[in-house]
Enzyme design. Sequence first.
Site, PDB file in Angstrom:
ATOM      1  N   ASP A 186       0.836  -1.204   0.000  1.00  0.00           N
ATOM      2  CA  ASP A 186       0.000   0.000   0.000  1.00  0.00           C
ATOM      3  C   ASP A 186       0.872   1.256   0.000  1.00  0.00           C
ATOM      4  O   ASP A 186       1.949   1.248  -0.599  1.00  0.00           O
ATOM      5  CB  ASP A 186      -0.933  -0.064   1.230  1.00  0.00           C
ATOM      6  CG  ASP A 186      -2.258   0.626   0.982  1.00  0.00           C
ATOM      7  OD1 ASP A 186      -2.280   1.868   0.945  1.00  0.00           O
ATOM      8  OD2 ASP A 186      -3.267  -0.072   0.787  1.00  0.00           O
ATOM      9  N   ALA A 192      -7.727  -7.470  -8.946  1.00  0.00           N
ATOM     10  CA  ALA A 192      -8.640  -8.383  -8.223  1.00  0.00           C
ATOM     11  C   ALA A 192      -9.348  -9.334  -9.181  1.00  0.00           C
ATOM     12  O   ALA A 192      -9.836 -10.382  -8.764  1.00  0.00           O
ATOM     13  CB  ALA A 192      -9.670  -7.573  -7.426  1.00  0.00           C
ATOM     14  N   SER A 208     -11.165  -1.004  -0.222  1.00  0.00           N
ATOM     15  CA  SER A 208      -9.833  -1.008   0.386  1.00  0.00           C
ATOM     16  C   SER A 208      -9.876  -1.361   1.866  1.00  0.00           C
ATOM     17  O   SER A 208      -8.903  -1.859   2.416  1.00  0.00           O
ATOM     18  CB  SER A 208      -9.194   0.382   0.280  1.00  0.00           C
ATOM     19  OG  SER A 208      -8.750   0.635  -1.009  1.00  0.00           O
ATOM     20  N   HIS A 223      -3.533   5.862   3.895  1.00  0.00           N
ATOM     21  CA  HIS A 223      -4.255   4.674   3.438  1.00  0.00           C
ATOM     22  C   HIS A 223      -3.580   3.378   3.891  1.00  0.00           C
ATOM     23  O   HIS A 223      -4.249   2.457   4.384  1.00  0.00           O
ATOM     24  CB  HIS A 223      -4.322   4.741   1.902  1.00  0.00           C
ATOM     25  CG  HIS A 223      -5.243   3.776   1.237  1.00  0.00           C
ATOM     26  ND1 HIS A 223      -4.821   2.537   0.808  1.00  0.00           N
ATOM     27  CD2 HIS A 223      -6.547   3.881   0.876  1.00  0.00           C
ATOM     28  CE1 HIS A 223      -5.845   1.927   0.218  1.00  0.00           C
ATOM     29  NE2 HIS A 223      -6.905   2.710   0.244  1.00  0.00           N
ATOM     30  N   ASP A 282      -0.268   2.423  18.456  1.00  0.00           N
ATOM     31  CA  ASP A 282      -0.958   1.126  18.444  1.00  0.00           C
ATOM     32  C   ASP A 282      -0.089   0.005  17.861  1.00  0.00           C
ATOM     33  O   ASP A 282      -0.463  -1.165  17.953  1.00  0.00           O
ATOM     34  CB  ASP A 282      -2.266   1.218  17.647  1.00  0.00           C
ATOM     35  CG  ASP A 282      -3.355   1.989  18.399  1.00  0.00           C
ATOM     36  OD1 ASP A 282      -3.203   2.176  19.616  1.00  0.00           O
ATOM     37  OD2 ASP A 282      -4.339   2.401  17.754  1.00  0.00           O
TER      38      ASP A 282
END
Lengths: 370, 85
Positions: free
Chosen positions: A117, A260, A318, A149, A126
Amino acid sequence: MARFVVTFDSAEAQLRQQEAPELLSEHGLSAEHYFPRLGIAVVEAEAGQLEALSISCRERSRPMSFTPELTYYAISEPPGEGYADTEELTWGLQAIGIEAAQQAGLTGAGVRVAVLDTGVESEHPDFESRTLVAESFIEGQGPGDAHGHGTHCIGTACGPWQAQSGPGYGVAPGAEIYSGKVLGDDGSGSDTSILAGIDWALENGCQVISMSLGADVPQVQPAYVAAGRRALESGSLIIAAAGNNAARSAGNNGFVGAPANSPHIMAVAAVDSDLQIADFSARSSAEEGGEVNLAAPGVQVHSAWPGAEGHRSISGTSMAAPHAAGIAALLCEHSGVRGEQLWAALTDQAAALEHLDPEDVGAGLARVPE
Amino acid sequence: MAEQQWVITVAEEHRDRIGELAQELEAAGLRIDRVLNSLGQIIGGSPGPASAESSLHSRIASTAGVASVDAAQTFRIGPPDSGVQ
């Protein structure tokens, strides 16, 4: 004792009708639920009994395999009021049934998940104390994420069940994170960087590769047909966003775009918190491989974001693909399945969405193994 | 790198000699950008003028061991502030 599905995959009627039930009996297994036309039995057994049966079949050159019986769920309609983010969990984690993983202690530990990405903000609080490997395939740019993103997608696939602030949002918090920056800070990239990223993920033994990117072209791209097949052969599953080119409210259902739409790459559509298809989520195309294979949460998805903001809610196929990638990591840890078998386990495990068209959602909503 | 790049997929039976094949393609005039060993693919382009591209493309496509030559495409996601990405 557990329940298993035993398959005698043979075209020989004699084997299916006579020999197979005899073999089962010889190993102390009941042939009560044996289907001779299919050559399939469902049995209660200890794993050891099936190992012994498997050895006997191998010695006699009889094709036989066994897998744990799966539980199938039908969701005939969405829950009355739909899902909503709570203080503890995002609606997406609730919808995929993360509770089962939490109860079983399944975190994706030991599984490597590559997210190809815009990179990652590896200093995000995190992701502290996580195994995180980051690489850039964009000339002149490091592996960091100036877009957001990539950090968001990594958060969904591999983020925490309990975040520093706000709800838990990550599916597989124990997975090892491999972030390949294949899209530049402006959000664009080419086959060059993407294929280099896939190659890197395979070299690093990543069992799951999540790609929330696409081009709105209906033609299947030969380079990704080969890439998807070679990934599966190396025991790695590529999961990609189906695409956001629909505008359903305007009567346009869109189509699954590249990559895809490659037959060996799994295409994931987006549903909202009422388990309805997202307005932007692309429908299956007529190309071979252009089917939507699975659906996952992809509307108003809360996850990690770079900088002081920390978290953001955004929508898109996404956001759906990394939910499926995280579940793939849990399945990998749970049953050790890889490649083609991992693909089958993901679709077998999905909850049917009977109120929606399979052209839009494939096998249904991706679910955590029970 | 504004000029056209190609993805060259190496045929299954030639994958173990991908390095050798890359050298042959380079000798045929291809600029090699990356050799992807795990995938069995080579990324490259034409170092010469655009007018020479089509003859180079044919030379590469007809080299033994090349399964396909595809033009590299560009992919794009929405900007960070867009609701749908």
